[in-house]
Design a protein around this motif. Sequence first.
Motif, PDB file in Angstrom:
ATOM      1  N   VAL A   7       0.919  -1.069  -0.165  1.00  0.00           N
ATOM      2  CA  VAL A   7       0.162   0.073   0.122  1.00  0.00           C
ATOM      3  C   VAL A   7       0.867   1.133  -0.010  1.00  0.00           C
ATOM      4  CG1 VAL A   7      -1.730   1.308   1.035  1.00  0.00           C
ATOM      5  CG2 VAL A   7      -1.883  -1.282   1.390  1.00  0.00           C
ATOM      6  N   VAL A   8       0.657   2.030  -0.917  1.00  0.00           N
ATOM      7  CA  VAL A   8       1.286   3.400  -0.993  1.00  0.00           C
ATOM      8  C   VAL A   8       0.536   4.408  -1.020  1.00  0.00           C
ATOM      9  CG1 VAL A   8       3.523   2.439  -2.118  1.00  0.00           C
ATOM     10  CG2 VAL A   8       1.493   3.696  -3.618  1.00  0.00           C
ATOM     11  N   LEU A   9       0.761   5.532  -0.701  1.00  0.00           N
ATOM     12  CA  LEU A   9      -0.099   6.669  -0.403  1.00  0.00           C
ATOM     13  C   LEU A   9       0.638   7.971  -1.377  1.00  0.00           C
ATOM     14  CD1 LEU A   9      -2.319   8.072   1.308  1.00  0.00           C
ATOM     15  CD2 LEU A   9      -0.550   9.131   2.697  1.00  0.00           C
ATOM     16  N   ARG A  10      -0.735   8.475  -2.080  1.00  0.00           N
ATOM     17  CA  ARG A  10      -0.322   9.603  -2.654  1.00  0.00           C
ATOM     18  C   ARG A  10      -1.154  10.994  -2.203  1.00  0.00           C
ATOM     19  NH1 ARG A  10       0.186  11.158  -9.080  1.00  0.00           N
ATOM     20  NH2 ARG A  10       1.996  12.440  -9.038  1.00  0.00           N
ATOM     21  N   VAL A  11      -0.445  11.930  -2.013  1.00  0.00           N
ATOM     22  CA  VAL A  11      -0.995  13.243  -1.344  1.00  0.00           C
ATOM     23  C   VAL A  11      -1.083  14.247  -2.463  1.00  0.00           C
ATOM     24  CG1 VAL A  11      -1.252  14.965   0.453  1.00  0.00           C
ATOM     25  CG2 VAL A  11      -0.089  12.744   0.555  1.00  0.00           C
ATOM     26  N   ARG A  12      -2.224  14.797  -3.180  1.00  0.00           N
ATOM     27  CA  ARG A  12      -1.981  15.626  -4.270  1.00  0.00           C
ATOM     28  C   ARG A  12      -1.802  16.910  -3.733  1.00  0.00           C
ATOM     29  NH1 ARG A  12      -6.520  18.531  -4.045  1.00  0.00           N
ATOM     30  NH2 ARG A  12      -8.639  17.521  -4.038  1.00  0.00           N
ATOM     31  N   PRO A  13      -1.444  17.971  -4.736  1.00  0.00           N
ATOM     32  CA  PRO A  13      -1.328  19.149  -4.375  1.00  0.00           C
ATOM     33  C   PRO A  13      -2.770  19.936  -3.883  1.00  0.00           C
ATOM     34  CG  PRO A  13      -0.427  18.945  -6.556  1.00  0.00           C
ATOM     35  CD  PRO A  13      -1.177  17.772  -6.030  1.00  0.00           C
ATOM     36  N   LEU A  14      -2.834  20.894  -3.160  1.00  0.00           N
ATOM     37  CA  LEU A  14      -4.147  21.708  -3.237  1.00  0.00           C
ATOM     38  C   LEU A  14      -4.497  22.345  -4.507  1.00  0.00           C
ATOM     39  CD1 LEU A  14      -3.326  23.972   0.021  1.00  0.00           C
ATOM     40  CD2 LEU A  14      -5.155  22.241   0.111  1.00  0.00           C
ATOM     41  N   THR A  15      -5.582  22.124  -4.843  1.00  0.00           N
ATOM     42  CA  THR A  15      -6.124  22.521  -6.054  1.00  0.00           C
ATOM     43  C   THR A  15      -6.519  24.348  -5.887  1.00  0.00           C
ATOM     44  OG1 THR A  15      -8.507  22.316  -5.304  1.00  0.00           O
ATOM     45  CG2 THR A  15      -7.270  20.690  -6.779  1.00  0.00           C
ATOM     46  N   CYS A  16      -6.717  24.765  -7.061  1.00  0.00           N
ATOM     47  CA  CYS A  16      -6.946  26.299  -7.115  1.00  0.00           C
ATOM     48  C   CYS A  16      -8.132  26.548  -6.173  1.00  0.00           C
ATOM     49  CB  CYS A  16      -7.301  26.755  -8.397  1.00  0.00           C
ATOM     50  SG  CYS A  16      -5.814  26.511  -9.792  1.00  0.00           S
ATOM     51  N   THR A  17      -9.233  25.839  -6.465  1.00  0.00           N
ATOM     52  CA  THR A  17     -10.560  26.077  -5.773  1.00  0.00           C
ATOM     53  C   THR A  17     -10.200  26.041  -3.859  1.00  0.00           C
ATOM     54  OG1 THR A  17     -11.164  24.597  -7.190  1.00  0.00           O
ATOM     55  CG2 THR A  17     -12.780  25.448  -5.386  1.00  0.00           C
ATOM     56  N   GLU A  18      -9.310  25.070  -3.680  1.00  0.00           N
ATOM     57  CA  GLU A  18      -9.088  24.821  -2.231  1.00  0.00           C
ATOM     58  C   GLU A  18      -8.234  26.073  -1.710  1.00  0.00           C
ATOM     59  OE1 GLU A  18      -9.108  19.760  -2.043  1.00  0.00           O
ATOM     60  OE2 GLU A  18      -7.220  21.095  -2.282  1.00  0.00           O
ATOM     61  N   THR A  19      -7.241  26.248  -2.621  1.00  0.00           N
ATOM     62  CA  THR A  19      -6.384  27.552  -2.089  1.00  0.00           C
ATOM     63  C   THR A  19      -7.232  28.747  -1.973  1.00  0.00           C
ATOM     64  OG1 THR A  19      -4.797  26.426  -3.578  1.00  0.00           O
ATOM     65  CG2 THR A  19      -4.207  28.527  -2.668  1.00  0.00           C
ATOM     66  N   ARG A  20      -8.110  29.162  -2.984  1.00  0.00           N
ATOM     67  CA  ARG A  20      -8.847  30.243  -3.153  1.00  0.00           C
ATOM     68  C   ARG A  20      -9.770  30.448  -1.888  1.00  0.00           C
ATOM     69  NH1 ARG A  20     -11.764  29.568  -7.515  1.00  0.00           N
ATOM     70  NH2 ARG A  20     -10.205  28.874  -9.085  1.00  0.00           N
ATOM     71  N   ARG A  21     -10.383  28.923  -1.463  1.00  0.00           N
ATOM     72  CA  ARG A  21     -11.140  29.068  -0.546  1.00  0.00           C
ATOM     73  C   ARG A  21     -10.580  29.361   1.219  1.00  0.00           C
ATOM     74  NH1 ARG A  21     -14.209  23.648  -1.096  1.00  0.00           N
ATOM     75  NH2 ARG A  21     -12.438  22.812  -0.307  1.00  0.00           N
ATOM     76  N   GLY A  22      -9.134  29.127   0.902  1.00  0.00           N
ATOM     77  CA  GLY A  22      -8.292  29.433   2.186  1.00  0.00           C
ATOM     78  C   GLY A  22      -8.143  28.075   2.962  1.00  0.00           C
ATOM     79  N   ASP A  23      -8.388  26.966   2.215  1.00  0.00           N
ATOM     80  CA  ASP A  23      -8.170  25.392   2.949  1.00  0.00           C
ATOM     81  C   ASP A  23      -6.579  25.647   3.645  1.00  0.00           C
ATOM     82  OD1 ASP A  23     -10.634  25.276   1.916  1.00  0.00           O
ATOM     83  OD2 ASP A  23     -10.030  23.514   1.054  1.00  0.00           O
ATOM     84  N   ARG A  24      -6.743  25.137   4.845  1.00  0.00           N
ATOM     85  CA  ARG A  24      -5.402  24.586   5.351  1.00  0.00           C
ATOM     86  C   ARG A  24      -4.825  23.376   4.889  1.00  0.00           C
ATOM     87  NH1 ARG A  24      -5.038  23.587  10.211  1.00  0.00           N
ATOM     88  NH2 ARG A  24      -6.917  23.271  10.566  1.00  0.00           N
ATOM     89  N   ARG A  25      -3.530  22.988   4.819  1.00  0.00           N
ATOM     90  CA  ARG A  25      -3.065  21.708   4.512  1.00  0.00           C
ATOM     91  C   ARG A  25      -2.884  21.103   5.967  1.00  0.00           C
ATOM     92  NH1 ARG A  25       0.543  20.053   0.739  1.00  0.00           N
ATOM     93  NH2 ARG A  25       0.373  22.100  -0.376  1.00  0.00           N
ATOM     94  N   VAL A  26      -3.470  20.089   6.134  1.00  0.00           N
ATOM     95  CA  VAL A  26      -3.408  19.090   7.283  1.00  0.00           C
ATOM     96  C   VAL A  26      -2.765  17.791   7.234  1.00  0.00           C
ATOM     97  CG1 VAL A  26      -5.626  19.990   8.118  1.00  0.00           C
ATOM     98  CG2 VAL A  26      -5.694  18.111   6.774  1.00  0.00           C
ATOM     99  N   VAL A  27      -2.171  17.493   5.938  1.00  0.00           N
ATOM    100  CA  VAL A  27      -1.454  16.205   5.875  1.00  0.00           C
ATOM    101  C   VAL A  27       0.053  16.622   5.516  1.00  0.00           C
ATOM    102  CG1 VAL A  27      -1.230  14.269   4.603  1.00  0.00           C
ATOM    103  CG2 VAL A  27      -3.501  15.168   4.736  1.00  0.00           C
TER     104      VAL A  27
END
Length: 345
Positions: A7-27
């Motif tokens: 099992v491997v894990l991939r964390v994608r980058p924050l998308t534009c929508t997420e950045t614009r909304r001001g989401d925080r990076r929690v991972v």
Amino acid sequence: RETRLRVVLRVRPLTCTETRRGDRRVVHSLGDGAVQVSAARHDATFGFSAVFDAGASQEAVFEGSGMRQLVEMAVDGFSCTVFAFGQTGSGKTYTLMGPLTQSKTQPATPALLGLMQRSFAYLLEQSQSRGSELALSASYLEIYNEQVRDLLSSGPPCALPLRWSKTRGFYVENQLSVDFESLEAIVSLLLQGSQRRRTSAHALNRHSSRSHALLTIHIRSRTVSTCPALGTCPSKQGTLCFVDLAGSERVKETGSSGELSMEANSINRSLLALGHCISLLAKPRGKWTHIPYRDSKLTRLLARSLGGSGITLMVACISPSSHCLSETLSTLHYASRARRVTTRP
Ligand code: ADP
Ligand code: MG
């Protein structure tokens, strides 16, 4: 010998929508296969065979996930499966095939090609170096609303029966299998099939896959080799199967209603069945009770990869955003549980 699911894990980058909304990076990736989720009321660490964070390239995922070895084992006659798993919009299709938008209008940027195209290229390299020894063919199916459909047959997709036999296990009757010899041919089968796949746009992802798709490459050794000691050796038959699961989703969050929410329900039901099988399989073999593969078409088709004689790689995909926290935690728990599953290749 028993082999664990990788099992491997991939964390994608924050998308534009997420950045614009001001989401925080929690991972946050801690290195050495460890990943930490830290948010207001959650702080948890998980371990995997490898973790690819936002900066990881498609090539790094191919090289670091063990995909190359999986292709080699398929050539050696094993049944190999790789499946991408995670919330809608978490990067499953991107990881397997690369960005979808580019495939229809213009040729794909080589650096962005996904695990599938890279595996095809490596497989054909292997095949060329062995002369005309290997015969390759492909089949491509989707499970949509609990119906198995052929993505390669011409005409409107029709439902195919899923059967079981003692020798073959679960199999799909009358599925089309197309021979191919070149990279162009298999990539064009992939595009042709993917365009027929059921997708719909909804709030979380503009090209959300509404079905589980399984592309299987059948690899047969053409020549029957003769060993002096044993007489004629049976020819080898391996498979390499790529599974792009439809994402789990909360109907509320995607703004789905009507047909879309019916799709979501059958997607969620089959993912639940998969999760149930995985948690039972994760118990030590002696404690296995009945594994309910028959609960969904998806689990029937994955029975061999999960609990049987296959070799399986699972790529769990997550978003780093605070907004996706609960889905992310559920994917991580699910994926950690899957690490305890063993098969007997
Ligand atoms: P899923 O198949 O899990 O629903 P997608 O693969 O369609 O999700 O990804 C959702 C969006 O995020 C797409 O626009 C895709 O291009 C983008 N994306 C996903 N993973 C990455 C990544 N590693 N790097 C850049 N963009 C990504
Ligand atoms: Mg997808």
